[in-house]
Design a protein around this motif. Structure first.
Motif, PDB file in Angstrom:
ATOM      1  N   LEU A  74      -7.457   4.733  -1.417  1.00 44.55           N
ATOM      2  CA  LEU A  74      -6.402   5.719  -1.638  1.00 44.55           C
ATOM      3  C   LEU A  74      -6.877   6.853  -2.537  1.00 44.55           C
TER       4      LEU A  74
ATOM      5  N   GLU B 217       0.865  -1.160   0.000  1.00 43.54           N
ATOM      6  CA  GLU B 217       0.000   0.000   0.000  1.00 43.54           C
ATOM      7  C   GLU B 217       0.911   1.222   0.000  1.00 43.54           C
TER       8      GLU B 217
ATOM      9  N   TYR C 166      -7.862  -0.822   3.459  1.00 40.98           N
ATOM     10  CA  TYR C 166      -7.170  -0.893   2.176  1.00 40.98           C
ATOM     11  C   TYR C 166      -7.766  -2.054   1.395  1.00 40.98           C
TER      12      TYR C 166
ATOM     13  N   ASN D 278      -4.390   7.532   2.587  1.00 38.81           N
ATOM     14  CA  ASN D 278      -5.629   6.899   3.031  1.00 38.81           C
ATOM     15  C   ASN D 278      -6.191   7.689   4.216  1.00 38.81           C
TER      16      ASN D 278
END
Length: 562
Positions: free
Chosen positions: A244, A126, A179, A130
């Motif tokens: 994101l 990732e 995520y 976020n």
């Protein structure tokens, strides 16, 4: 300066501490690095101790323990000493990690292990911005409408209705993050302990506010009363992109001009000299000033690509180290540097390994290093060695020490048109193109180049990116020689082609000329970030202009304008 203004930072030689130190200085505090556990401060509720960490869990905690920090740290925390962990610093509070199962954490979050994200439905690591949320009140001014910078492959992943997880976390305040379809721990708090999985020192003004709140002992939730309903709708996370925002990266090609000054330049198909007026190197400004300008416009990252060779300069005195160090003083977002990240023979004949060269850049303020030509050599060796690495390439040595997320592969491919698929080997992964070649060819493959596009290799971009992912790279910076300086938009076919090859994030580069080109790349290729250079240098659009346009089209972006 009073002792309450001193911030103690534990330094075990892991990655970039420069940005954290700069952030602390920006907030009006003084930093004292702690390399010996005997120098830990006396524990108290007013003492500020920070444990930052990046890279491989095992490498970090093993260093921490080998330097004798385990028991003194545990004693400090047990004595109500105030502490903040950052990224792998937070992970150190867990029992262990799937990344390095034989390495043990401090086990403050008892019997809870870190595990790797599932990459079947999203890119891993990732990398990006976020949001955080909580089932109860947030803390330390964490704001659910702000975005924070995450860069990791492993996390404290939360499993619904799991009794062991509930037991491990029952005494902790938890800020969560999502995520893809996985929920994980973004931040924790219990009494004197606070830690974040994200990098607050790399999260712009929002992140600096979190650090400030910790230093001042203000654990209260953020004041959200100033947000209008329209702002809440625009800034809230719709999880359309795994959670994101769409990352916008400003790129600075840096080289020496004919007068010996470091300048930002931009070429057309990699030619950076003016076509008229003496054939001088195109000078678009000073790198540090432009980096700060783009940061203030809202750039999510700044990338420096060093296209000058400093052969007669000692490695430790390379001018790019100074550029990074100065830029990191005012740019609180991730910084990437490329050029010369390899095993280097110094001017005195000393061989400096690539991981040590990278360490110099990390200590100067870089968060990631970009590898170009040497990535091609490593991929060729990978295939010659039966599709496996030997542990010696810069990709392998740097990712082993600092983590995959610290290694970006900069790819410079060009189209090679063919009439039929039979003209090239299947491993070149030729595609049918919508844009026919000069002789009406309907197929093409993307050939890798080295040395700034000056040499071609018998290696396709598909082969290269897959090999580099296997060797330990964490991200692909996908340039395109055919599109460079064209202002005609990204090569969408190329981006989709590489996205199909790898599971790590892919940054689209080369060709952006207007805001619509960014939208096209995000919508049509699912690229993980878009990079712009000339479009910003020429002043035609600001980073904020691009973001406002994307926001108007329903794409989530980070808005942290100064």
């Amino acid at each position: 300066m009073s002792s309450s203004n001193i911030v103690y930072v534990i330094d075990v030689g892991s990655g970039n501490l420069r940005s954290l130190i700069n952030g602390i200085t920006y907030l009006g505090f003084q930093t004292k690095l702690i390399t010996n556990p005997a120098d830990l401060p006396e524990p108290s509720a007013s003492t500020n101790l920070i444990l930052p960490g990046v890279g491989n869990f095992g490498h970090f905690v093993d260093n921490l323990y080998s330097k004798g920090f385990e028991k003194p740290l545990k004693n400090y925390i047990a004595s109500n000493g105030k502490i903040m962990g950052i990224c792998v610093g937070l992970q150190t509070f867990f029992k262990t990690s799937e990344e390095s199962p034989t390495s043990k954490g401090l086990n403050l979050i008892e019997n809870f292990n870190l595990s790797k994200f599932d990459d079947s439905d999203k890119p891993v690591p990732e990398i990006g911005w976020n949001s955080v949320y909580s089932d109860s009140a947030l803390f330390y001014n964490l704001d659910p409408y702000k975005r924070y910078y995450f860069v990791h492959s492993y996390a404290g992943i939360l499993k619904q209705d799991d009794e062991a997880t509930k037991k491990a976390l029952k005494d902790w305040n938890i800020a969560k993050c999502k995520y893809g379809n996985q929920e994980f721990i973004a931040a924790i708090m219990k009494g004197n302990i606070f830690a974040t999985q994200f990098h607050p020192e790399k999260s712009g003004l929002a992140g600096l506010q979190v650090i400030k709140s910790f230093l001042l002992g203000d654990s209260s939730p953020a004041d959200l009363s100033h947000y209008t309903d329209i702002q809440k709708a625009q800034l809230s996370n719709d999880y359309s992109n795994f959670g994101l925002t769409r990352r916008i990266i400003a790129c600075l090609d840096v080289r020496s001009n004919d007068q010996g000054d470091l300048v930002v330049t931009k070429g057309d198909q990699y030619d950076v000299r003016e076509k008229i007026g003496g054939n001088n190197v195109r000078n678009l400004g000073k790198p540090v000033e432009l980096a700060e300008k783009y940061y203030k416009q809202g750039a999510d990252e700044v990338t420096f690509l060093n296209i000058t060779s400093f052969r007669n300069c000692p490695v430790k005195d390379t001018p790019m180290l100074t550029v990074l160090s100065k830029a990191a003083e005012t740019c609180f977002v991730p910084l990437t540097v490329g050029g010369g990240i390899k095993d280097v023979l110094d001017v005195d004949g000393t061989l400096i390994p690539a991981d040590e060269v990278a360490a110099l850049y990390f200590r100067s303020g870089a968060d990631k290093v970009s590898i170009g030509t040497d990535a091609v050599y490593a991929a060729e060796k990978f295939y010659a060695n039966g599709m496996k690495g030997d542990g010696t390439s810069p990709i392998e040595t740097i990712s082993k020490k600092f983590g995959a997320q610290a290694v970006v592969i900069s790819v410079d491919p060009k189209r090679v048109y063919i009439k039929t698929l039979d003209e090239v080997a299947p491993n070149k992964n030729a595609i049918k193109t919508k844009f026919k070649g000069p002789m009406g060819e309907e197929y093409c493959w993307y050939q890798c180049t080295i040395k700034g596009g000056r040499e071609t290799r018998d290696l396709s971009v598909y082969e290269l990116t897959r090999a580099c992912e296997k060797l330990g790279a964490g991200e692909i910076l996908l340039n395109c020689i055919d599109k460079d300086g064209s202002n005609s938009g990204y090569d969408l076919e190329l981006i989709k082609h590489v996205k199909s090859a790898v599971k790590i994030p892919v940054i689209a580069s080369s060709g952006a000329g207007n805001p619509q080109h960014f939208e096209e790349a995000f919508e049509e290729t699912n690229c993980d970030a878009c990079l712009g250079a000339g479009i910003f240098h020429r002043g035609e659009y600001t980073v904020n202009d691009i973001k406002k346009y994307l926001l108007s089209k329903g794409l989530k972006v980070r808005m942290d304008i100064q």
